[in-house]
Design a protein around this motif. Structure first.
Motif, PDB file in Angstrom:
ATOM      1  N   LYS A 420       8.627   4.908 -15.166  1.00  0.00           N
ATOM      2  CA  LYS A 420       8.588   3.495 -14.776  1.00  0.00           C
ATOM      3  C   LYS A 420       9.459   3.203 -13.559  1.00  0.00           C
ATOM      4  CE  LYS A 420       7.595   1.865 -19.476  1.00  0.00           C
ATOM      5  NZ  LYS A 420       8.065   1.039 -20.615  1.00  0.00           N
ATOM      6  N   SER A 421      10.508   3.980 -13.371  1.00  0.00           N
ATOM      7  CA  SER A 421      11.396   3.793 -12.215  1.00  0.00           C
ATOM      8  C   SER A 421      11.992   5.138 -11.829  1.00  0.00           C
ATOM      9  CB  SER A 421      12.519   2.798 -12.537  1.00  0.00           C
ATOM     10  OG  SER A 421      13.330   3.288 -13.589  1.00  0.00           O
ATOM     11  N   CYS A 594      10.330  14.097   1.074  1.00  0.00           N
ATOM     12  CA  CYS A 594       9.008  13.493   0.899  1.00  0.00           C
ATOM     13  C   CYS A 594       9.106  12.246   0.028  1.00  0.00           C
ATOM     14  CB  CYS A 594       8.053  14.506   0.271  1.00  0.00           C
ATOM     15  SG  CYS A 594       6.377  13.872  -0.002  1.00  0.00           S
ATOM     16  N   VAL A 595       9.849  12.346  -1.069  1.00  0.00           N
ATOM     17  CA  VAL A 595       9.991  11.193  -1.971  1.00  0.00           C
ATOM     18  C   VAL A 595      10.666  10.033  -1.250  1.00  0.00           C
ATOM     19  CG1 VAL A 595      11.084  10.361  -4.087  1.00  0.00           C
ATOM     20  CG2 VAL A 595      10.016  12.628  -4.041  1.00  0.00           C
ATOM     21  N   LYS A 600       7.014   4.182  -2.419  1.00  0.00           N
ATOM     22  CA  LYS A 600       6.011   3.298  -2.999  1.00  0.00           C
ATOM     23  C   LYS A 600       4.747   4.032  -3.449  1.00  0.00           C
ATOM     24  CE  LYS A 600       7.561  -0.762  -0.394  1.00  0.00           C
ATOM     25  NZ  LYS A 600       7.184  -1.838   0.560  1.00  0.00           N
ATOM     26  N   ASP A 601       4.674   5.314  -3.124  1.00  0.00           N
ATOM     27  CA  ASP A 601       3.500   6.100  -3.530  1.00  0.00           C
ATOM     28  C   ASP A 601       3.955   7.528  -3.820  1.00  0.00           C
ATOM     29  OD1 ASP A 601       0.996   7.125  -4.034  1.00  0.00           O
ATOM     30  OD2 ASP A 601       0.419   7.253  -1.916  1.00  0.00           O
ATOM     31  N   LEU A 602       4.556   7.725  -4.981  1.00  0.00           N
ATOM     32  CA  LEU A 602       5.115   9.026  -5.330  1.00  0.00           C
ATOM     33  C   LEU A 602       4.048  10.109  -5.442  1.00  0.00           C
ATOM     34  CD1 LEU A 602       7.753   7.934  -8.010  1.00  0.00           C
ATOM     35  CD2 LEU A 602       8.138   8.486  -5.598  1.00  0.00           C
ATOM     36  N   SER A 603       2.827   9.694  -5.688  1.00  0.00           N
ATOM     37  CA  SER A 603       1.750  10.678  -5.811  1.00  0.00           C
ATOM     38  C   SER A 603       1.508  11.410  -4.494  1.00  0.00           C
ATOM     39  CB  SER A 603       0.455  10.011  -6.274  1.00  0.00           C
ATOM     40  OG  SER A 603       0.025   9.044  -5.326  1.00  0.00           O
ATOM     41  N   ALA A 604       1.956  10.822  -3.373  1.00  0.00           N
ATOM     42  CA  ALA A 604       1.782  11.473  -2.069  1.00  0.00           C
ATOM     43  C   ALA A 604       2.561  12.787  -2.003  1.00  0.00           C
ATOM     44  CB  ALA A 604       2.233  10.534  -0.953  1.00  0.00           C
ATOM     45  N   CYS A 605       3.537  12.942  -2.871  1.00  0.00           N
ATOM     46  CA  CYS A 605       4.361  14.160  -2.864  1.00  0.00           C
ATOM     47  C   CYS A 605       3.943  15.151  -3.947  1.00  0.00           C
ATOM     48  CB  CYS A 605       5.834  13.801  -3.034  1.00  0.00           C
ATOM     49  SG  CYS A 605       6.477  12.719  -1.742  1.00  0.00           S
ATOM     50  N   ASP A 606       2.934  14.799  -4.753  1.00  0.00           N
ATOM     51  CA  ASP A 606       2.438  15.719  -5.776  1.00  0.00           C
ATOM     52  C   ASP A 606       1.531  16.762  -5.147  1.00  0.00           C
ATOM     53  OD1 ASP A 606       3.795  14.316  -7.732  1.00  0.00           O
ATOM     54  OD2 ASP A 606       2.078  13.013  -8.195  1.00  0.00           O
TER      55      ASP A 606
END
Length: 686
Positions: A420-421, A594-595, A600-606
């Motif tokens: 969540k955070s 990257c994080v 605002k879009d943590l999935s960009a670093c997955d």
């Protein structure tokens, strides 16, 4: 008098470096432009000192004052611009590292700072520093500090003994330095190739060879006399040598070593040729006005080009592509010209910084102190952020939620993967490393220091645990430490960088490093076999090749070797827990960076399942049927349904791109405890 051929050489040097950094594939050996600069500096400074030899401390101070006024105003301007750009655009995860390098650059010890960093292979995962190119300027400043003293001593000796001319005495002194430095360059490039590129000992001969050229210049001119053709031939030979080096050398070659002799000698030949504008002379092109403008601005162009190349992507929010790089080069040319006209030319003279002379040194001292204090302030701020994050995290760890860290995938139905955070700040995550990094409990460098360390319980009845492997074993120490507190474990670490625990040679740049790796592995294998450990925790990243083998052949040979090592340990009845190598974010340079740029879009670093690693150690262990051997695979705690996460349960998974952060690794402690308990119980029944 300004020589057009020297200005043209400066233009060639800076254009080679710029081309190499912006478009490395076009000029694979463009890094030799720095060596061209070294020879030019040695030639010019030695020639100046021979024409006006320092004869007193005042004359030395006057020489150093001119160097300060010539070089520091422009370099301080670029350092200031870089510091401001960093604070405006760069992620806070890299502030501390860049600030330290800015301080080192302002003090002109950046080459030694980078040489120290070169032994830390984790540093390759860090974002490039916008001031790392100051290493060569540091070498030159150290040269300017020492060289007039060498000339002064040589001249004092010859005047005292009157056995040769001043020029001959200086030439002999320089020759001794060149020979000693060249030998050091060859030896250090073999024994410590990463540091050899930066340290002053390996580069002094290049500057010294330029100095020898200055000593020999009048003699060469007398011998050649009016032979324009001979001078032209010598100059063309020198230019061809530079060109061959620029287009045939690669970063994989041993360098500087004797390899650097090709561009270094080539530059010296052009300098001593002293060509005119006659028929077929290369000076007809070298004296072309655009070439001379580039040569005039070469110092500022060198200062600006790398800083712009590194910092602009942060400002723009994306990498520079071909057109962007071309525009950046144009901007760099413009900035360099402005800096030349408004800063270099205005401040290099006697006023305003040269009269009285102490102003020059005051300017240098105040400027250096200001950058050191500013860098210290930034590092302090980053450390405060990390301390605050640690305090908040300690609260979370005392009462971890069911979705904390790796538990987010354990309880996937009740948790969202990212959490969540964000509980670990990227600045904190970048420094969230296992204890051995702070304690120096690694075998690093050339692997000659074969150290082991102790963690956990000191009680005599403590369970003896060995943690064995390279950095991908070291990342498991935090959860083991947590278990040790509760279970009375005494942990001995056998940790080394890159070298993995096999009974055959592993390829490294130097023969000494290869031997030391093998010696370390022999020691570890024997120690573990005979030390009566209650449990061995074993993990490695098998990345370095074996001599003469492909990647596939290396993995096959490593699996066979791991099998033999495990068999030796298992025959003693020692329980061995093998931890499979964890996924590696190979597509990213650095996960916390990257994080920090995608909050605002943590999935960009997955990433994808491509992050999963082939592990010959785990494969060897899985093929062995023994009650005192177990394999724990925690891949499912990082990857699920085709996605390998960089943030899980509010915790950043890695502190670089391939090593788990201490916090995330600690969230895996329950799994390790469960696997260890089962293994120990099974082994006790034998």
């Amino acid at each position: 008098m300004i020589r057009a051929d020297i200005q043209a050489l400066r233009a060639i040097a800076v254009l080679l470096v710029v081309a190499y950094h912006f478009f490395p594939g076009t000029v694979p050996g463009g890094f030799i432009g720095v060596d061209v600069f070294f020879v030019i500096s040695g030639f010019l400074i030695t020639g100046h000192l021979l024409s006006k030899p320092p004869q007193s401390p005042r004359m030395l101070a006057d020489f150093w004052g001119r160097r300060i006024r010539r070089l520091l105003p422009a370099s301080f301007l670029v350092l200031l611009a870089t510091l401001v750009a960093m604070l405006l655009w760069a992620p806070q995860t890299i502030w501390s590292g860049i600030s330290k390098e800015i301080a080192a650059s302002a003090l002109y010890v950046q080459n030694w700072f980078l040489a120290g960093q070169a032994v830390d292979y984790l540093a390759v995962d860090n974002a490039p520093s916008p001031v790392q190119h100051f290493w060569s300027l540091s070498v030159e400043e150290q040269f300017y500090l020492v060289w007039p003293v060498v000339v002064l001593i040589a001249i004092w000796l010859v005047r005292r003994h009157r056995r040769r001319t001043e020029r001959q005495a200086v030439g002999v002194a320089i020759f001794v330095i060149v020979v000693a430095s060249l030998i050091a360059s060859v030896v250090i490039t073999i024994t410590d190739p990463a540091a050899a590129y930066f340290v002053s000992w390996t580069r002094a001969w290049e500057l010294g060879l330029g100095g020898l050229g200055a000593c020999l210049f009048p003699w060469v001119q007398q011998r050649v006399g009016e032979s324009h053709a001979a001078r032209v031939v010598v100059a063309y030979v020198g230019l061809v040598m530079i060109a061959v080096a620029a287009f045939s050398f690669t970063g994989a070659m041993p360098f500087p070593s004797y390899t650097a002799a090709l561009p270094v000698v080539g530059t010296a030949l052009v300098l001593v040729a002293g060509i005119g504008r006659g028929a077929l002379s290369p000076l007809r092109v070298m004296a072309w006005r655009p070439v001379q403008i580039v040569g005039d601005s070469s110092y500022s162009m060198y200062l600006w080009h790398w800083a712009a190349l590194v910092m602009l992507p942060y400002a723009l929010g994306h990498a520079l592509h071909r057109n962007g790089k071309l525009i950046t080069i144009i901007v760099v040319f413009f900035l360099a010209w402005l800096t030349k006209v408004l800063v270099e030319d205005r401040l290099r003279g006697r006023r305003p910084l040269g009269v009285p002379l102490r102003r020059s040194f005051l300017f240098a001292a105040v400027g250096m102190l200001a950058f050191v204090l500013a860098a210290g302030g930034v590092v302090g701020f980053v450390n405060m952020r990390a301390a605050a994050a640690q305090s908040q995290l300690d609260t979370e760890l005392n009462d971890p939620a069911s979705c904390f860290g790796s538990r987010a995938l354990v309880n996937a139905n009740a948790c969202t993967p990212h959490g969540k955070s964000l509980l670990t700040d990227p600045v904190f995550a970048a420094a969230d490393q296992p204890a051995p990094y702070k304690d120096g409990c690694w075998v690093l460098g050339d692997f000659s220091d074969q150290k082991t360390c102790h963690y956990g319980s000191d009680l005599p009845d403590a369970k003896k645990v060995a943690l064995v492997g390279n950095s991908h074993a070291g990342q498991w120490l935090p959860p083991l430490q947590q278990i040790a507190k509760k279970e009375n474990w005494s942990i001995t670490t056998y940790l080394i960088s890159e070298c993995y625990t096999v009974d055959r040679p592993i390829q490294f740049p130097s023969a000494q490093k290869m031997k030391n790796c093998s010696d370390w592995n022999d020691k570890v294998i024997t120690d573990v076999q005979h030390s009566g450990y209650d449990l061995v925790v074993f993990s490695n990243r098998t990345a370095q090749p074996m001599p003469g083998m492909t990647e596939a052949q290396t993995f096959a040979a490593a699996q066979e070797s791991y099998t033999r090592v495990l068999d030796e340990w298992l025959r003693t009845g020692t329980p061995v827990l093998v931890l499979r190598d964890t996924p590696y974010a190979t597509e990213l340079r650095n996960v916390p960076d990257c994080v920090a740029t995608h909050l605002k879009d943590l999935s960009a670093c997955d990433g994808t399942d491509a992050r999963k690693q082939v592990d010959p150690l785990a494969a060897a262990a899985e093929a062995i049927s023994a009650p005192n051997l177990s394999v724990l695979d925690e891949t499912s705690r990082i990857c699920a349904k085709g996605t390998c996460y960089s943030v899980l349960g509010g915790v950043i998974v890695y502190f670089d791109r391939g090593h788990m952060s201490a916090t995330f690794a600690t969230s895996l402690a329950p799994d390790i405890k469960s696997a260890a308990d089962a293994l120990l119980a099974r082994s006790a029944k034998r």
